[in-house]
Scaffold this motif. Structure first.
Motif, PDB file in Angstrom:
ATOM      1  N   GLU A 118      -7.060 -18.759 -32.785  1.00 41.56           N
ATOM      2  CA  GLU A 118      -6.268 -17.586 -32.408  1.00 41.56           C
ATOM      3  C   GLU A 118      -6.160 -17.431 -30.895  1.00 41.56           C
ATOM      4  O   GLU A 118      -5.385 -16.633 -30.400  1.00 41.56           O
ATOM      5  N   GLY A 119      -7.006 -18.171 -30.166  1.00 45.80           N
ATOM      6  CA  GLY A 119      -6.915 -18.145 -28.718  1.00 45.80           C
ATOM      7  C   GLY A 119      -8.005 -17.348 -28.029  1.00 45.80           C
ATOM      8  O   GLY A 119      -8.094 -17.369 -26.815  1.00 45.80           O
ATOM      9  N   ASP A 120      -8.797 -16.614 -28.774  1.00 49.30           N
ATOM     10  CA  ASP A 120      -9.839 -15.831 -28.124  1.00 49.30           C
ATOM     11  C   ASP A 120     -11.142 -16.615 -28.081  1.00 49.30           C
ATOM     12  O   ASP A 120     -11.437 -17.411 -28.939  1.00 49.30           O
ATOM     13  N   GLY A 121     -11.911 -16.398 -27.037  1.00 53.01           N
ATOM     14  CA  GLY A 121     -13.182 -17.076 -26.865  1.00 53.01           C
ATOM     15  C   GLY A 121     -14.045 -16.287 -25.906  1.00 53.01           C
ATOM     16  O   GLY A 121     -13.587 -15.330 -25.265  1.00 53.01           O
TER      17      GLY A 121
END
Length: 133
Positions: A90-93
């Motif tokens: 999803e792109g979050d980290g």
């Protein structure tokens, strides 16, 4: 140490395995906490995270007296840091990318290597093994 000059018995194999497992779990915990702290309170958080990693690695060396006592928590630390840096589809980290994260990753690895290659102090009451002493 008793007056007879004998060393205490070596810990059992099960106790050593439990110690190494505990050190690996501590490595994961310190890596996770360090990942969060170094990004939240930059630059003092970075220093705190690296000091925590150094304390864990050196403590593992002193507690076990072996390089495996450094490698085991370092492996847990690296696993936690790499998993948190990978992010999700999803792109979050956890890591946003930047100088602090790079210093944390490479600094921790350098600290682990430094602790693993430190010379051990001679045991008290035993000859040092050095010639001429």
């Amino acid at each position: 140490m008793s007056g007879s000059g004998t060393w205490p018995a070596r810990p059992s194999k099960a106790a050593r395995i439990a110690a190494y497992i505990g050190l690996a779990v501590l490595g994961v915990a310190v890596g996770t906490a360090g990942s969060l702290v170094q990004a939240a309170w930059f630059p003092m958080g970075l220093l705190l995270a690296l000091l925590g990693a150094a304390a864990l690695f050196y403590g593992g060396l002193r507690a076990t007296g072996t390089q495996l006592g450094v490698v085991t928590p370092a492996a847990g630390w690296v696993a936690a840091v790499l998993l948190l840096s990978a992010g999700r589809p999803e792109g979050d980290g956890v890591f946003a990318g930047g100088l602090g994260e790079i210093v944390f990753l490479f600094g921790g690895a350098v600290l682990a290597v430094m602790c693993a290659t430190m010379t051990r102090l001679p045991q008290p009451g035993r000859p040092s093994g050095r010639l001429g002493k």
